[in-house]
Design a protein around this motif. Structure first.
Motif, PDB file in Angstrom:
ATOM      1  N   GLU A 127       0.972  -1.058   0.045  1.00 23.91           N
ATOM      2  CA  GLU A 127      -0.139   0.005  -0.027  1.00 23.91           C
ATOM      3  C   GLU A 127       0.820   1.128   0.077  1.00 23.91           C
ATOM      4  O   GLU A 127       0.465   2.047  -0.827  1.00 23.91           O
ATOM      5  CB  GLU A 127      -0.882   0.053   1.025  1.00 23.91           C
ATOM      6  N   LYS A 128       1.755   1.387   0.944  1.00 27.53           N
ATOM      7  CA  LYS A 128       2.717   2.390   0.739  1.00 27.53           C
ATOM      8  C   LYS A 128       4.190   2.160   1.378  1.00 27.53           C
ATOM      9  O   LYS A 128       4.237   1.266   2.250  1.00 27.53           O
ATOM     10  CB  LYS A 128       2.126   3.575   1.762  1.00 27.53           C
ATOM     11  N   GLY A 129       5.083   3.064   1.165  1.00 30.34           N
ATOM     12  CA  GLY A 129       6.300   2.753   1.766  1.00 30.34           C
ATOM     13  C   GLY A 129       6.415   3.644   2.873  1.00 30.34           C
ATOM     14  O   GLY A 129       5.713   4.705   3.209  1.00 30.34           O
ATOM     15  N   TYR A 130       7.720   3.327   3.576  1.00 35.09           N
ATOM     16  CA  TYR A 130       7.939   4.171   4.871  1.00 35.09           C
ATOM     17  C   TYR A 130       8.680   5.518   4.393  1.00 35.09           C
ATOM     18  O   TYR A 130       9.144   5.434   3.196  1.00 35.09           O
ATOM     19  CB  TYR A 130       9.201   3.579   5.665  1.00 35.09           C
ATOM     20  N   PRO A 131       8.601   6.526   5.211  1.00 35.29           N
ATOM     21  CA  PRO A 131       9.098   7.790   4.926  1.00 35.29           C
ATOM     22  C   PRO A 131      10.544   7.498   4.636  1.00 35.29           C
ATOM     23  O   PRO A 131      11.126   6.566   5.239  1.00 35.29           O
ATOM     24  CB  PRO A 131       8.750   8.431   6.247  1.00 35.29           C
ATOM     25  N   ALA A 132      11.175   8.327   3.674  1.00 34.35           N
ATOM     26  CA  ALA A 132      12.733   7.805   3.469  1.00 34.35           C
ATOM     27  C   ALA A 132      13.550   8.178   4.440  1.00 34.35           C
ATOM     28  O   ALA A 132      13.076   9.225   5.522  1.00 34.35           O
ATOM     29  CB  ALA A 132      13.040   8.805   2.177  1.00 34.35           C
ATOM     30  N   PRO A 133      14.566   7.477   4.797  1.00 35.04           N
ATOM     31  CA  PRO A 133      15.579   7.690   5.999  1.00 35.04           C
ATOM     32  C   PRO A 133      16.013   9.180   5.963  1.00 35.04           C
ATOM     33  O   PRO A 133      16.110   9.948   5.130  1.00 35.04           O
ATOM     34  CB  PRO A 133      16.693   6.797   5.641  1.00 35.04           C
ATOM     35  N   ASP A 134      16.116   9.731   7.285  1.00 33.79           N
ATOM     36  CA  ASP A 134      16.320  10.945   7.394  1.00 33.79           C
ATOM     37  C   ASP A 134      17.767  11.513   7.551  1.00 33.79           C
ATOM     38  O   ASP A 134      18.707  11.326   8.653  1.00 33.79           O
ATOM     39  CB  ASP A 134      15.671  11.689   8.793  1.00 33.79           C
ATOM     40  N   THR A 135      18.381  11.632   6.316  1.00 30.69           N
ATOM     41  CA  THR A 135      20.100  11.881   6.165  1.00 30.69           C
ATOM     42  C   THR A 135      20.213  13.251   6.696  1.00 30.69           C
ATOM     43  O   THR A 135      21.469  13.540   7.309  1.00 30.69           O
ATOM     44  CB  THR A 135      20.547  12.151   4.899  1.00 30.69           C
ATOM     45  N   SER A 136      19.113  14.069   7.114  1.00 30.08           N
ATOM     46  CA  SER A 136      19.635  15.474   7.897  1.00 30.08           C
ATOM     47  C   SER A 136      19.565  15.421   9.397  1.00 30.08           C
ATOM     48  O   SER A 136      19.991  16.169  10.085  1.00 30.08           O
ATOM     49  CB  SER A 136      18.525  16.512   7.357  1.00 30.08           C
ATOM     50  N   LEU A 141      27.915   8.991  11.025  1.00 26.13           N
ATOM     51  CA  LEU A 141      28.077   8.680   9.563  1.00 26.13           C
ATOM     52  C   LEU A 141      27.129   7.987   8.851  1.00 26.13           C
ATOM     53  O   LEU A 141      26.622   8.157   7.735  1.00 26.13           O
ATOM     54  CB  LEU A 141      29.502   8.038   9.282  1.00 26.13           C
ATOM     55  N   LEU A 142      26.616   6.819   9.643  1.00 23.09           N
ATOM     56  CA  LEU A 142      25.650   5.935   9.017  1.00 23.09           C
ATOM     57  C   LEU A 142      24.169   6.708   9.020  1.00 23.09           C
ATOM     58  O   LEU A 142      23.562   6.263   8.126  1.00 23.09           O
ATOM     59  CB  LEU A 142      25.428   4.716   9.877  1.00 23.09           C
ATOM     60  N   ALA A 143      24.008   7.702   9.720  1.00 21.17           N
ATOM     61  CA  ALA A 143      22.860   8.691   9.499  1.00 21.17           C
ATOM     62  C   ALA A 143      23.029   9.169   8.138  1.00 21.17           C
ATOM     63  O   ALA A 143      22.060   9.315   7.449  1.00 21.17           O
ATOM     64  CB  ALA A 143      22.428   9.671  10.678  1.00 21.17           C
ATOM     65  N   LYS A 144      24.069   9.838   7.830  1.00 24.78           N
ATOM     66  CA  LYS A 144      24.337  10.633   6.576  1.00 24.78           C
ATOM     67  C   LYS A 144      24.212   9.597   5.324  1.00 24.78           C
ATOM     68  O   LYS A 144      23.894   9.946   4.311  1.00 24.78           O
ATOM     69  CB  LYS A 144      25.686  11.030   6.449  1.00 24.78           C
ATOM     70  N   LEU A 145      24.780   8.295   5.651  1.00 24.79           N
ATOM     71  CA  LEU A 145      24.459   7.180   4.361  1.00 24.79           C
ATOM     72  C   LEU A 145      23.399   6.551   4.332  1.00 24.79           C
ATOM     73  O   LEU A 145      23.066   5.653   3.515  1.00 24.79           O
ATOM     74  CB  LEU A 145      25.752   6.287   4.806  1.00 24.79           C
ATOM     75  N   SER A 146      22.360   6.958   5.317  1.00 23.92           N
ATOM     76  CA  SER A 146      21.048   6.220   5.142  1.00 23.92           C
ATOM     77  C   SER A 146      20.170   6.108   4.074  1.00 23.92           C
ATOM     78  O   SER A 146      19.008   5.542   3.711  1.00 23.92           O
ATOM     79  CB  SER A 146      20.180   6.402   6.431  1.00 23.92           C
ATOM     80  N   ALA A 147      20.411   7.055   3.070  1.00 22.43           N
ATOM     81  CA  ALA A 147      19.679   7.234   1.926  1.00 22.43           C
ATOM     82  C   ALA A 147      19.833   6.044   1.037  1.00 22.43           C
ATOM     83  O   ALA A 147      18.925   5.561   0.175  1.00 22.43           O
ATOM     84  CB  ALA A 147      20.231   8.506   1.048  1.00 22.43           C
ATOM     85  N   LEU A 148      21.105   5.165   1.409  1.00 30.28           N
ATOM     86  CA  LEU A 148      21.244   4.001   0.683  1.00 30.28           C
ATOM     87  C   LEU A 148      20.092   2.950   0.937  1.00 30.28           C
ATOM     88  O   LEU A 148      20.107   1.722   0.394  1.00 30.28           O
ATOM     89  CB  LEU A 148      22.497   3.518   0.986  1.00 30.28           C
ATOM     90  N   TYR A 149      19.369   3.079   2.220  1.00 33.29           N
ATOM     91  CA  TYR A 149      18.452   2.003   2.732  1.00 33.29           C
ATOM     92  C   TYR A 149      17.320   1.935   2.144  1.00 33.29           C
ATOM     93  O   TYR A 149      16.728   2.993   1.912  1.00 33.29           O
ATOM     94  CB  TYR A 149      18.575   2.255   4.243  1.00 33.29           C
TER      95      TYR A 149
END
Length: 288
Positions: A127-136, A141-149
């Motif tokens: 039905e829907k996806g989760y919100p995109a990971p918050d790189t901000s 560093l893993l928070a900044k790279l979370s766009a990969l997930y």
């Protein structure tokens, strides 16, 4: 009956962005038996949990690990429970990519049902996806790279069943599930009163999950939920309080190594008392 027929015809699929993630830790591909019938295996940076007596008989898989790792998890399961001994069911603590990365492959190969909280259904039925990971978000560093997930919806309607109301856990009479939203709307933890063993999912973890070095070396500490995917910090705090009230003696979190005893209790007390300073980030898309 019509709904059953639709489910029977539905072709299951992982998310369109499901892909192998180049991340690991010193604990990857190792497992630990925390109780005679409770074993967890670290798949790259996440734990999958197997409940049941080793060597044969019925068992349950809790979560399914990182994407593209189904054969690895099946091999581990065969080593513990015997070749060809499929679990009775798969139970999902929530639907984030690192907990459902192999759910289609495993549930189809083993021909088993998958149970989850109904509030996770939109993310598990296409039905829907989760919100995109918050790189901000404030973090490492893993928070900044979370766009990969991966974060897009998967569809396991064909095998998906709701957890029973009231906290009963299918096929696990001694366990009960506890609703712990915040990190995701329908996240659950699992608790066994007999030995006060808690499977906390990502309601709290035992490694700081946004910090690359701490994840790689699996530095032990009681920490709040992973920052880049937690969308409701008020609920996250209340979920932590709910789990602290259980007074767990041992915990297996979704990330990090198991903890027990005084170190666990002190860590939980400190985290709850100082939640805004230790867990909630200073800034980010999902921060009030």
């Amino acid at each position: 009956m019509a709904a059953e027929n639709r489910n029977a015809m539905t072709k299951m699929r992982q998310s369109d962005d499901n892909r192998w993630i180049p991340m690991t830790s010193v604990a990857s591909k190792t497992g630990k038996e925390v109780a005679p019938d409770v074993f967890y295996y670290t798949n790259q940076i996440v734990n999958v949990i197997m409940i049941g007596q080793p060597g044969g008989g019925n068992w349950i898989l809790i979560d399914t690990g990182m994407p593209q790792c189904a054969e690895e998890i099946m091999h581990v399961a065969e080593g513990r429970f015997g070749e060809g001994n499929a679990p009775t069911a798969i139970i999902l603590t929530h639907g984030h990519f690192d907990h459902v990365g192999n759910v289609v492959h495993l549930s189809e190969a083993w021909d088993v049902p998958v149970f989850a909280h109904t509030l996770e259904y939109p993310y598990l039925t296409g039905e829907k996806g989760y919100p995109a990971p918050d790189t901000s978000v404030e973090g490492g560093l893993l928070a900044k790279l979370s766009a990969l997930y991966p974060h897009e919806a998967i569809d396991i309607s064909k095998r998906l069943l709701p957890l029973p109301d009231g906290g009963a856990v299918p096929f696990l009479d001694e366990w009960r599930w506890v609703h712990v939203p915040g990190h995701s709307p329908g996240q659950i933890a699992l608790f066994r009163e007999r030995d006060r063993l808690l499977l906390s999912a990502d309601a709290f973890v035992t490694v700081r999950q946004d910090a690359l070095y701490k994840v790689l070396v699996q530095k032990e500490e009681v920490h709040g939920p992973p920052r880049y995917l937690t969308t409701d910090w008020t609920q996250a705090r209340e979920s932590l309080r709910r789990l602290c009230d259980l007074m767990p003696a041992t915990v297996i979190a979704g990330h990090g190594q198991y903890m027990e005893g005084e170190a666990l209790q002190q860590g939980l007390d400190e985290l709850l008392q100082n939640f805004d300073e230790l867990a909630k980030p200073d800034h980010g898309r999902f921060v009030d």
